[in-house]
Motif scaffolding. Structure first.
Motif, PDB file in Angstrom:
ATOM      1  N   PHE A  46       0.835  -1.200   0.000  1.00  0.00           N
ATOM      2  CA  PHE A  46       0.000   0.000   0.000  1.00  0.00           C
ATOM      3  C   PHE A  46       0.877   1.260   0.000  1.00  0.00           C
ATOM      4  N   ILE A  47       1.940   1.239   0.789  1.00  0.00           N
ATOM      5  CA  ILE A  47       2.862   2.378   0.792  1.00  0.00           C
ATOM      6  C   ILE A  47       3.563   2.483  -0.564  1.00  0.00           C
ATOM      7  N   ALA A  48       3.895   1.334  -1.151  1.00  0.00           N
ATOM      8  CA  ALA A  48       4.535   1.334  -2.473  1.00  0.00           C
ATOM      9  C   ALA A  48       3.618   1.933  -3.527  1.00  0.00           C
ATOM     10  N   LEU A  49       2.305   1.723  -3.408  1.00  0.00           N
ATOM     11  CA  LEU A  49       1.367   2.288  -4.374  1.00  0.00           C
ATOM     12  C   LEU A  49       1.446   3.806  -4.393  1.00  0.00           C
ATOM     13  N   PHE A  50       1.410   4.413  -3.222  1.00  0.00           N
ATOM     14  CA  PHE A  50       1.491   5.881  -3.162  1.00  0.00           C
ATOM     15  C   PHE A  50       2.869   6.367  -3.607  1.00  0.00           C
ATOM     16  N   HIS A  51       3.895   5.610  -3.297  1.00  0.00           N
ATOM     17  CA  HIS A  51       5.241   5.983  -3.719  1.00  0.00           C
ATOM     18  C   HIS A  51       5.362   5.951  -5.251  1.00  0.00           C
ATOM     19  N   PHE A  52       4.790   4.918  -5.861  1.00  0.00           N
ATOM     20  CA  PHE A  52       4.823   4.828  -7.324  1.00  0.00           C
ATOM     21  C   PHE A  52       4.019   5.946  -7.971  1.00  0.00           C
ATOM     22  N   LEU A  53       2.855   6.273  -7.378  1.00  0.00           N
ATOM     23  CA  LEU A  53       2.020   7.343  -7.947  1.00  0.00           C
ATOM     24  C   LEU A  53       2.728   8.688  -7.899  1.00  0.00           C
ATOM     25  N   LEU A  54       3.588   8.863  -6.891  1.00  0.00           N
ATOM     26  CA  LEU A  54       4.302  10.149  -6.760  1.00  0.00           C
ATOM     27  C   LEU A  54       5.579  10.205  -7.590  1.00  0.00           C
ATOM     28  N   THR A  55       6.166   9.057  -7.861  1.00  0.00           N
ATOM     29  CA  THR A  55       7.484   9.059  -8.519  1.00  0.00           C
ATOM     30  C   THR A  55       7.447   8.606  -9.975  1.00  0.00           C
ATOM     31  N   LYS A  56       6.456   7.837 -10.366  1.00  0.00           N
ATOM     32  CA  LYS A  56       6.409   7.346 -11.739  1.00  0.00           C
ATOM     33  C   LYS A  56       5.761   8.387 -12.660  1.00  0.00           C
ATOM     34  N   PRO A  57       6.218   8.493 -13.905  1.00  0.00           N
ATOM     35  CA  PRO A  57       5.648   9.490 -14.824  1.00  0.00           C
ATOM     36  C   PRO A  57       4.220   9.179 -15.241  1.00  0.00           C
ATOM     37  N   SER A  58       3.840   7.899 -15.222  1.00  0.00           N
ATOM     38  CA  SER A  58       2.489   7.519 -15.644  1.00  0.00           C
ATOM     39  C   SER A  58       1.760   6.841 -14.483  1.00  0.00           C
ATOM     40  N   SER A  59       0.508   7.251 -14.279  1.00  0.00           N
ATOM     41  CA  SER A  59      -0.303   6.641 -13.214  1.00  0.00           C
ATOM     42  C   SER A  59      -0.617   5.184 -13.528  1.00  0.00           C
ATOM     43  N   LEU A  60      -0.830   4.883 -14.821  1.00  0.00           N
ATOM     44  CA  LEU A  60      -1.144   3.498 -15.202  1.00  0.00           C
ATOM     45  C   LEU A  60       0.027   2.565 -14.904  1.00  0.00           C
ATOM     46  N   SER A  61       1.242   3.005 -15.225  1.00  0.00           N
ATOM     47  CA  SER A  61       2.409   2.175 -14.941  1.00  0.00           C
ATOM     48  C   SER A  61       2.622   2.022 -13.434  1.00  0.00           C
ATOM     49  N   ALA A  62       2.306   3.078 -12.674  1.00  0.00           N
ATOM     50  CA  ALA A  62       2.431   3.002 -11.216  1.00  0.00           C
ATOM     51  C   ALA A  62       1.457   1.983 -10.638  1.00  0.00           C
ATOM     52  N   ILE A  63       0.224   2.011 -11.124  1.00  0.00           N
ATOM     53  CA  ILE A  63      -0.785   1.060 -10.646  1.00  0.00           C
ATOM     54  C   ILE A  63      -0.424  -0.359 -11.069  1.00  0.00           C
ATOM     55  N   TYR A  64       0.065  -0.502 -12.306  1.00  0.00           N
ATOM     56  CA  TYR A  64       0.449  -1.832 -12.809  1.00  0.00           C
ATOM     57  C   TYR A  64       1.571  -2.415 -11.950  1.00  0.00           C
ATOM     58  N   MET A  65       2.564  -1.619 -11.630  1.00  0.00           N
ATOM     59  CA  MET A  65       3.667  -2.092 -10.789  1.00  0.00           C
ATOM     60  C   MET A  65       3.183  -2.467  -9.398  1.00  0.00           C
ATOM     61  N   SER A  66       2.226  -1.705  -8.877  1.00  0.00           N
ATOM     62  CA  SER A  66       1.705  -1.987  -7.539  1.00  0.00           C
ATOM     63  C   SER A  66       0.979  -3.322  -7.487  1.00  0.00           C
ATOM     64  N   PHE A  67       0.346  -3.702  -8.600  1.00  0.00           N
ATOM     65  CA  PHE A  67      -0.427  -4.944  -8.627  1.00  0.00           C
ATOM     66  C   PHE A  67       0.406  -6.156  -9.019  1.00  0.00           C
ATOM     67  N   PHE A  68       1.447  -5.956  -9.820  1.00  0.00           N
ATOM     68  CA  PHE A  68       2.116  -7.116 -10.402  1.00  0.00           C
ATOM     69  C   PHE A  68       3.623  -7.160 -10.184  1.00  0.00           C
ATOM     70  N   ARG A  69       4.164  -6.324  -9.324  1.00  0.00           N
ATOM     71  CA  ARG A  69       5.604  -6.408  -9.077  1.00  0.00           C
ATOM     72  C   ARG A  69       5.937  -7.746  -8.436  1.00  0.00           C
ATOM     73  N   THR A  70       7.123  -8.264  -8.750  1.00  0.00           N
ATOM     74  CA  THR A  70       7.552  -9.566  -8.233  1.00  0.00           C
ATOM     75  C   THR A  70       8.665  -9.470  -7.204  1.00  0.00           C
ATOM     76  N   SER A  71       9.206  -8.282  -7.032  1.00  0.00           N
ATOM     77  CA  SER A  71      10.315  -8.105  -6.097  1.00  0.00           C
ATOM     78  C   SER A  71       9.859  -7.988  -4.650  1.00  0.00           C
ATOM     79  N   ALA A  72       8.565  -7.759  -4.440  1.00  0.00           N
ATOM     80  CA  ALA A  72       8.030  -7.552  -3.093  1.00  0.00           C
ATOM     81  C   ALA A  72       6.523  -7.814  -3.136  1.00  0.00           C
TER      82      ALA A  72
END
Length: 287
Positions: A46-72
């Motif tokens: 959940f913290i990673a989701l907000f971090h991705f939304l603030l740091t990634k250039p695209s909201s879609l890529s941030a949400i995708y990483m939050s749902f499907f990342r494999t490193s954590a």
């Protein structure tokens, strides 16, 4: 102190549930950062989701990483965990109510419930312990006597990035698949391991009722001592009716809880499927 009655329920069960809840909480809200191929990430999804939304250039890529990342841990695992929680709670409601009347107090009747999970979570606990012990013994033997045919028949192992993985033998075929990809790429192993888990859970569940004095004969004796019988039937029909439902509930419940355990692992739920099932059944028992 909990076992002596100072608190609610069993102390061991409470510690198991608390440990699993703490693990899920930490995996979703952990503020620890770590270095990955994609850069610095937070462990908690959940913290990673907000971090991705603030740091990634695209909201879609941030949400995708939050749902499907494999490193954590990811959000897909969280939703899978919630789904399994509600599925187990839903299955807990499956029961057959037997209408009993009391011979000592005329007109007094009660419903005696026989639930699908008649033996609760004990079958999946015993199954998990059995598979774990077989794997441990097989791994220890393989590391020392890998050239022996019987040892290789029990299990062949491979060290992959510091983790020993079964790649052949009996241990390989009883280890449940860890993901849908694993299930699809190894269909024979997945089918055999799922069938093995269901059969073992049904076996443990069926004979656990004999060990704990919850068999139809034992339950019938307890109910007769309290003056109960099947409403509208003769006294001897109580044993026959209980013998019709209790073993069936124990066997079917064991098979279902084993299947749910495999299903939760396939979904990628946080923690193991066995741990989630144990936690849900323990928490449900408090209500």
């Amino acid at each position: 102190m909990l076992e002596k009655g100072y608190g609610l329920g069993s102390g061991v069960s409470l510690f198991i549930a608390a440990n699993m809840c703490e693990f899920i909480f930490w995996r979703t809200l952990s503020p620890i950062t770590m270095k990955t191929e994609a850069g610095t990430e937070f462990e908690g999804c959940f913290i990673a989701l907000f971090h991705f939304l603030l740091t990634k250039p695209s909201s879609l890529s941030a949400i995708y990483m939050s749902f499907f990342r494999t490193s954590a841990p990811n959000l897909s695992s969280v939703f899978a965990t919630v789904l399994v929680f509600f599925l187990v709670i839903y299955l807990q409601g499956f029961k057959v109510n037997l209408r009993l009347s009391n011979q000592r107090y005329k007109g007094y009747e009660i419903d005696y419930p026989i639930r699908l999970f008649y033996t609760s979570n004990i079958s999946v606990i015993l199954m998990s312990a059995l598979v774990s012990n077989i794997a441990t013994i097989s791994q220890l033997l393989y590391t020392r006597f890998k050239g022996q045919p019987l040892v290789r028949l029990l299990g062949e192992w491979q060290n992959m990035q510091g983790r020993w993985i079964p790649v052949g033998g009996f241990s390989y075929y009883i280890t449940p698949p860890e993901s849908f990809n694993d299930f699809i790429y190894h269909p024979l192993r997945s089918a055999i391991s799922t069938l093995f888990i269901m059969v073992v859970c049904a076996f443990f569940s069926r004979y656990w009722i004999e060990i704990t004095k919850e068999s139809p004969k034992d339950v019938a004796e307890k109910l007769r001592d309290e003056g109960f019988m099947i409403a509208g039937s003769r006294e001897h029909s109580l044993s026959k009716t209980l013998n019709k439902y209790i073993p069936t509930a124990a066997i079917c419940g064991g098979m279902v809880i084993g299947l749910v355990s495999v299903f939760s692992d396939l979904l990628g739920a946080i923690g193991s499927g066995t741990g989630i099932l144990i936690t849900v059944t323990i928490i449900y028992g408090y209500f």
